[in-house]
Design an enzyme around this catalytic site. Structure first.
Site: not given
Length: 197
Positions: A48, A53, A95-96, A137-138, A141
């Site tokens: 995701g 991000q 998380c990226l 989660h996304e 953000h």
């Protein structure tokens, strides 16, 4: 903005705390951005990726639970709205924007989502399992909320040394000029908001 290439921004980049604005229009440039978000996500083995991000202040994120470009289903969520949370479960998240950092997060087991895809069609569904978790989660953000904010104080204390390292690295990038200052970042975010929000 034209042809600008995206990169995943690391914590504590200011874009990660920016509350995103709803997308008012989809054009060829935004479609290109979404394609590039998928490519970046796959390159990092992610499942995701939210617009914040990649330093974009827009309410959209992409998901493919297979983490592979030729497998699974590519999903785009524009202006998502979550509702009807049910149950709770704890699971490890990463998380990226926090490479190699993982920790336990409690989230609702099941949620309803309503969003738009790139074609402007409304998509809605009741989600559970991994997809429900990744969507939450996304979605966080987009509101400037990070998964480490959702950890228990004990779990957060365990990862704090790593977070401190991320902050040191970020400051070093700033000192070398590899990362722009807050004013430059704010002005770039404002340009995107003007165009799409």
């Amino acid at each position: 903005m034209q042809g600008s290439s995206l990169t995943v921004v690391p914590y504590p980049h200011p874009a990660l705390r920016h509350k995103s604005k709803p997308v008012r229009r989809v054009d060829a440039e935004l479609v290109r951005v979404v394609r590039e978000m998928f490519s970046l996500m796959y390159a990092s083995n992610g499942i995701g990726l939210a617009a914040n991000q990649v330093d974009l202040p827009l309410r959209l994120f992409v998901i493919n639970l297979s983490a592979k470009p030729d497998e699974g289903e590519e999903m785009v969520f524009i202006n998502p709205v979550l509702s009807k949370p049910k149950g709770n479960e704890e699971s490890e998240e990463g998380c990226l924007s926090f490479p190699e950092l993982y920790g336990p997060v409690i989230r609702p087991k099941q949620i309803s989502v309503q969003a738009y895809n790139l074609q402007g069609e409304q998509v809605r569904g009741n989600l559970n399992g991994m997809l429900a978790r990744v969507v939450q989660h996304e979605y966080d953000h987009l509101d400037g909320v990070l998964f480490v904010d959702r950890m228990t104080p004990t779990a957060r204390a365990k990862v704090q040394p790593t977070l401190d390292e991320f902050e040191l690295s970020f400051r070093a990038l700033r000192q070398t000029g590899a990362m722009p200052g807050d004013d430059v970042i704010a002005s770039q975010l404002a340009q995107w908001e003007q165009r799409y929000a």
